[in-house]
Scaffold this motif. Structure first.
Motif, PDB file in Angstrom:
ATOM      1  N   ILE A  98      23.925   2.523 -30.927  1.00 49.73           N
ATOM      2  CA  ILE A  98      25.006   3.502 -30.920  1.00 49.73           C
ATOM      3  C   ILE A  98      25.035   4.254 -32.244  1.00 49.73           C
ATOM      4  CG2 ILE A  98      26.446   2.162 -29.330  1.00 49.73           C
ATOM      5  CD1 ILE A  98      28.164   1.388 -31.807  1.00 49.73           C
ATOM      6  N   GLY A  99      25.613   5.431 -32.200  1.00 51.29           N
ATOM      7  CA  GLY A  99      25.932   6.199 -33.396  1.00 51.29           C
ATOM      8  C   GLY A  99      27.385   6.615 -33.302  1.00 51.29           C
ATOM      9  N   PHE A 100      27.876   7.350 -34.290  1.00 52.68           N
ATOM     10  CA  PHE A 100      29.256   7.813 -34.296  1.00 52.68           C
ATOM     11  C   PHE A 100      29.289   9.330 -34.263  1.00 52.68           C
ATOM     12  CE2 PHE A 100      30.423   3.781 -36.832  1.00 52.68           C
ATOM     13  CZ  PHE A 100      30.629   3.074 -35.645  1.00 52.68           C
ATOM     14  N   GLY A 101      30.103   9.870 -33.355  1.00 56.55           N
ATOM     15  CA  GLY A 101      30.303  11.309 -33.281  1.00 56.55           C
ATOM     16  C   GLY A 101      31.719  11.657 -33.690  1.00 56.55           C
ATOM     17  N   HIS A 102      31.901  12.842 -34.273  1.00 51.61           N
ATOM     18  CA  HIS A 102      33.202  13.301 -34.730  1.00 51.61           C
ATOM     19  C   HIS A 102      33.455  14.692 -34.162  1.00 51.61           C
ATOM     20  CE1 HIS A 102      31.656  10.461 -37.863  1.00 51.61           C
ATOM     21  NE2 HIS A 102      32.762   9.870 -37.483  1.00 51.61           N
ATOM     22  N   TYR A 103      34.653  14.885 -33.617  1.00 54.68           N
ATOM     23  CA  TYR A 103      34.931  16.072 -32.816  1.00 54.68           C
ATOM     24  C   TYR A 103      36.116  16.845 -33.364  1.00 54.68           C
ATOM     25  CZ  TYR A 103      32.621  12.539 -29.952  1.00 54.68           C
ATOM     26  OH  TYR A 103      31.786  11.535 -29.507  1.00 54.68           O
ATOM     27  N   GLN A 104      35.879  18.103 -33.676  1.00 52.15           N
ATOM     28  CA  GLN A 104      36.925  19.004 -34.142  1.00 52.15           C
ATOM     29  C   GLN A 104      37.941  19.232 -33.026  1.00 52.15           C
ATOM     30  OE1 GLN A 104      37.240  21.074 -37.149  1.00 52.15           O
ATOM     31  NE2 GLN A 104      39.229  21.553 -36.250  1.00 52.15           N
ATOM     32  N   PHE A 105      39.219  19.093 -33.339  1.00 46.89           N
ATOM     33  CA  PHE A 105      40.250  19.318 -32.334  1.00 46.89           C
ATOM     34  C   PHE A 105      40.424  20.800 -32.050  1.00 46.89           C
ATOM     35  CE2 PHE A 105      44.728  20.262 -31.283  1.00 46.89           C
ATOM     36  CZ  PHE A 105      44.774  19.616 -30.058  1.00 46.89           C
ATOM     37  N   HIS A 106      40.559  21.132 -30.771  1.00 50.25           N
ATOM     38  CA  HIS A 106      40.942  22.463 -30.310  1.00 50.25           C
ATOM     39  C   HIS A 106      42.001  22.277 -29.226  1.00 50.25           C
ATOM     40  CE1 HIS A 106      37.702  24.535 -32.432  1.00 50.25           C
ATOM     41  NE2 HIS A 106      36.873  23.610 -31.998  1.00 50.25           N
ATOM     42  N   GLU A 107      42.959  23.169 -29.194  1.00 53.39           N
ATOM     43  CA  GLU A 107      44.048  23.022 -28.222  1.00 53.39           C
ATOM     44  C   GLU A 107      43.553  23.197 -26.787  1.00 53.39           C
ATOM     45  OE1 GLU A 107      47.684  25.033 -29.044  1.00 53.39           O
ATOM     46  OE2 GLU A 107      47.571  24.665 -31.198  1.00 53.39           O
ATOM     47  N   GLY A 108      42.560  24.050 -26.564  1.00 48.26           N
ATOM     48  CA  GLY A 108      42.025  24.258 -25.222  1.00 48.26           C
ATOM     49  C   GLY A 108      40.987  23.205 -24.862  1.00 48.26           C
ATOM     50  N   GLN A 202      53.449  10.847 -23.125  1.00 45.35           N
ATOM     51  CA  GLN A 202      52.858  12.176 -23.305  1.00 45.35           C
ATOM     52  C   GLN A 202      51.446  12.231 -22.733  1.00 45.35           C
ATOM     53  OE1 GLN A 202      54.380  14.788 -24.343  1.00 45.35           O
ATOM     54  NE2 GLN A 202      56.111  14.114 -25.562  1.00 45.35           N
ATOM     55  N   PHE A 203      50.672  11.199 -22.985  1.00 42.87           N
ATOM     56  CA  PHE A 203      49.289  11.159 -22.505  1.00 42.87           C
ATOM     57  C   PHE A 203      49.245  11.214 -20.985  1.00 42.87           C
ATOM     58  CE2 PHE A 203      45.194   8.375 -22.425  1.00 42.87           C
ATOM     59  CZ  PHE A 203      44.418   9.500 -22.194  1.00 42.87           C
ATOM     60  N   GLN A 204      50.094  10.425 -20.324  1.00 41.48           N
ATOM     61  CA  GLN A 204      50.095  10.419 -18.866  1.00 41.48           C
ATOM     62  C   GLN A 204      50.456  11.795 -18.310  1.00 41.48           C
ATOM     63  OE1 GLN A 204      49.462   7.706 -16.077  1.00 41.48           O
ATOM     64  NE2 GLN A 204      48.944   9.867 -15.845  1.00 41.48           N
ATOM     65  N   GLU A 205      51.449  12.442 -18.894  1.00 40.31           N
ATOM     66  CA  GLU A 205      51.830  13.781 -18.434  1.00 40.31           C
ATOM     67  C   GLU A 205      50.674  14.766 -18.606  1.00 40.31           C
ATOM     68  OE1 GLU A 205      55.384  15.095 -20.311  1.00 40.31           O
ATOM     69  OE2 GLU A 205      56.628  13.486 -19.467  1.00 40.31           O
ATOM     70  N   LEU A 206      49.965  14.654 -19.705  1.00 37.83           N
ATOM     71  CA  LEU A 206      48.851  15.567 -19.965  1.00 37.83           C
ATOM     72  C   LEU A 206      47.647  15.282 -19.072  1.00 37.83           C
ATOM     73  CD1 LEU A 206      49.267  15.590 -23.814  1.00 37.83           C
ATOM     74  CD2 LEU A 206      49.369  17.627 -22.369  1.00 37.83           C
ATOM     75  N   LEU A 207      47.465  14.026 -18.686  1.00 37.17           N
ATOM     76  CA  LEU A 207      46.406  13.697 -17.729  1.00 37.17           C
ATOM     77  C   LEU A 207      46.675  14.345 -16.377  1.00 37.17           C
ATOM     78  CD1 LEU A 207      45.777   9.907 -18.504  1.00 37.17           C
ATOM     79  CD2 LEU A 207      44.180  11.793 -18.906  1.00 37.17           C
ATOM     80  N   HIS A 208      47.947  14.494 -16.023  1.00 39.06           N
ATOM     81  CA  HIS A 208      48.311  15.161 -14.773  1.00 39.06           C
ATOM     82  C   HIS A 208      48.113  16.671 -14.845  1.00 39.06           C
ATOM     83  CE1 HIS A 208      49.631  11.538 -12.949  1.00 39.06           C
ATOM     84  NE2 HIS A 208      50.784  11.420 -13.573  1.00 39.06           N
ATOM     85  N   ALA A 209      48.036  17.222 -16.064  1.00 38.44           N
ATOM     86  CA  ALA A 209      47.941  18.681 -16.251  1.00 38.44           C
ATOM     87  C   ALA A 209      46.847  18.978 -17.274  1.00 38.44           C
ATOM     88  CB  ALA A 209      49.287  19.229 -16.710  1.00 38.44           C
ATOM     89  N   PRO A 210      45.590  18.932 -16.856  1.00 36.56           N
ATOM     90  CA  PRO A 210      44.480  19.036 -17.807  1.00 36.56           C
ATOM     91  C   PRO A 210      44.400  20.324 -18.600  1.00 36.56           C
ATOM     92  CG  PRO A 210      43.690  19.077 -15.546  1.00 36.56           C
ATOM     93  CD  PRO A 210      45.120  18.679 -15.491  1.00 36.56           C
ATOM     94  N   GLU A 211      44.954  21.414 -18.084  1.00 33.48           N
ATOM     95  CA  GLU A 211      44.880  22.686 -18.803  1.00 33.48           C
ATOM     96  C   GLU A 211      46.145  22.990 -19.609  1.00 33.48           C
ATOM     97  OE1 GLU A 211      42.029  25.969 -17.133  1.00 33.48           O
ATOM     98  OE2 GLU A 211      43.434  25.406 -15.536  1.00 33.48           O
ATOM     99  N   ALA A 212      47.133  22.123 -19.523  1.00 27.85           N
ATOM    100  CA  ALA A 212      48.393  22.365 -20.232  1.00 27.85           C
ATOM    101  C   ALA A 212      48.157  22.382 -21.740  1.00 27.85           C
ATOM    102  CB  ALA A 212      49.420  21.289 -19.879  1.00 27.85           C
ATOM    103  N   GLN A 213      48.772  23.330 -22.427  1.00 26.81           N
ATOM    104  CA  GLN A 213      48.674  23.435 -23.883  1.00 26.81           C
ATOM    105  C   GLN A 213      50.084  23.468 -24.471  1.00 26.81           C
ATOM    106  OE1 GLN A 213      45.854  26.283 -25.544  1.00 26.81           O
ATOM    107  NE2 GLN A 213      44.790  26.417 -23.605  1.00 26.81           N
ATOM    108  N   PRO A 214      50.669  22.292 -24.679  1.00 27.85           N
ATOM    109  CA  PRO A 214      52.026  22.242 -25.261  1.00 27.85           C
ATOM    110  C   PRO A 214      52.057  22.858 -26.658  1.00 27.85           C
ATOM    111  CG  PRO A 214      51.319  20.082 -24.429  1.00 27.85           C
ATOM    112  CD  PRO A 214      50.116  20.955 -24.447  1.00 27.85           C
ATOM    113  N   VAL A 215      53.225  23.264 -27.067  1.00 27.11           N
ATOM    114  CA  VAL A 215      53.397  23.768 -28.435  1.00 27.11           C
ATOM    115  C   VAL A 215      53.323  22.568 -29.368  1.00 27.11           C
ATOM    116  CG1 VAL A 215      54.918  24.922 -30.056  1.00 27.11           C
ATOM    117  CG2 VAL A 215      54.808  25.688 -27.670  1.00 27.11           C
ATOM    118  N   LEU A 216      52.368  22.592 -30.276  1.00 29.86           N
ATOM    119  CA  LEU A 216      52.158  21.467 -31.190  1.00 29.86           C
ATOM    120  C   LEU A 216      52.828  21.758 -32.521  1.00 29.86           C
ATOM    121  CD1 LEU A 216      48.383  20.758 -30.441  1.00 29.86           C
ATOM    122  CD2 LEU A 216      50.410  19.884 -29.259  1.00 29.86           C
ATOM    123  N   GLY A 217      53.620  20.763 -32.990  1.00 24.03           N
ATOM    124  CA  GLY A 217      54.320  20.947 -34.262  1.00 24.03           C
ATOM    125  C   GLY A 217      53.425  20.699 -35.447  1.00 24.03           C
TER     126      GLY A 217
END
Length: 217
Positions: A98-108, A202-217
């Motif tokens: 195995i190796g380790f990958g690191h992923y830049q966060f994007h809202e979409g 929050q995670f469960q709600e977002l799993l139900h709505a894969p394209e949802a982009q809540p306003v992030l504080g």
């Protein structure tokens, strides 16, 4: 990928006594395993030819931005609050390592998964172990072979680490719904069971709505 961060004033922080109590525990992490419904995100990933795992990572990263305690980390004995949390995971290679990958966060979700997929492919071609230089990430893993009910993690106790650990298990289809086991481990000096529960909601709600982009504080 570092992002902005603000130091938490420990003298006025409402968690000061809890932080001081748990910060020096030899094992400060507490964890839960539970089952979540991932039907909509699983189907969305398949329909759009996206990695299911990275789609799940994205949904959980969005959830982490909605729970304040999942955005705080301990760095050199101080508590910092980050405005952005990224992802990191183990990546299996063809030779069984195995190796380790690191992923830049994007809202979409699509931008995130496509860029993260490039990183996965890159890590598969290497033979090293690369650690993310900052603390503003969540450590992910996936055990697609197991419908697990408990899990433990390897830890280097001499190295201070406060990033949450999230593991996804085997996705099971029953009566037209897809569910999976999920383990969540968090540093008790930064998050209690209540905050894990808030994250799960929050995670469960977002799993139900894969394209949802809540306003992030």
């Amino acid at each position: 990928m570092i992002g902005n961060k603000q130091k938490v004033d420990l003298e006025t922080w409402e968690r000061r006594s809890i932080f001081n109590f748990f910060k020096n525990f030899s094992e400060p992490y507490h964890g839960v395993c539970l089952r979540l419904d991932c039907t909509e995100t699983f189907r969305y990933a398949k329909e759009h030819r996206l990695s299911v795992f990275l789609s799940l990572v994205h949904r959980s990263l969005v959830a982490s931005h909605l729970v304040e305690n999942f955005k705080t980390r301990i760095v050199d004995g101080e508590v910092w609050r980050y405005d952005q949390i990224h992802g990191g995971s183990a990546i299996g290679r063809l030779n069984g390592t195995i190796g380790f990958g690191h992923y830049q966060f994007h809202e979409g979700i699509q931008q995130f998964v496509r860029e993260a997929s490039l990183k996965v492919d890159e890590v598969k071609q290497r033979d090293d172990i690369e650690r993310f230089p900052e603390d503003n990430l969540i450590r992910f893993s996936v055990l697609p072979w197991f419908d697990f009910t408990s899990i433990s993690h390897a830890r280097e106790f001499a190295r201070v680490d406060s990033a949450p650990r999230i593991t996804f298990g085997k996705i099971t289809d029953a009566d037209g719904r897809c569910t999976m086991p999920v383990s969540i481990h968090a540093h008790h000096a930064l998050a209690d069971g209540l905050h894990v529960a808030q994250f799960v909601e929050q995670f469960q709600e977002l799993l139900h709505a894969p394209e949802a982009q809540p306003v992030l504080g």
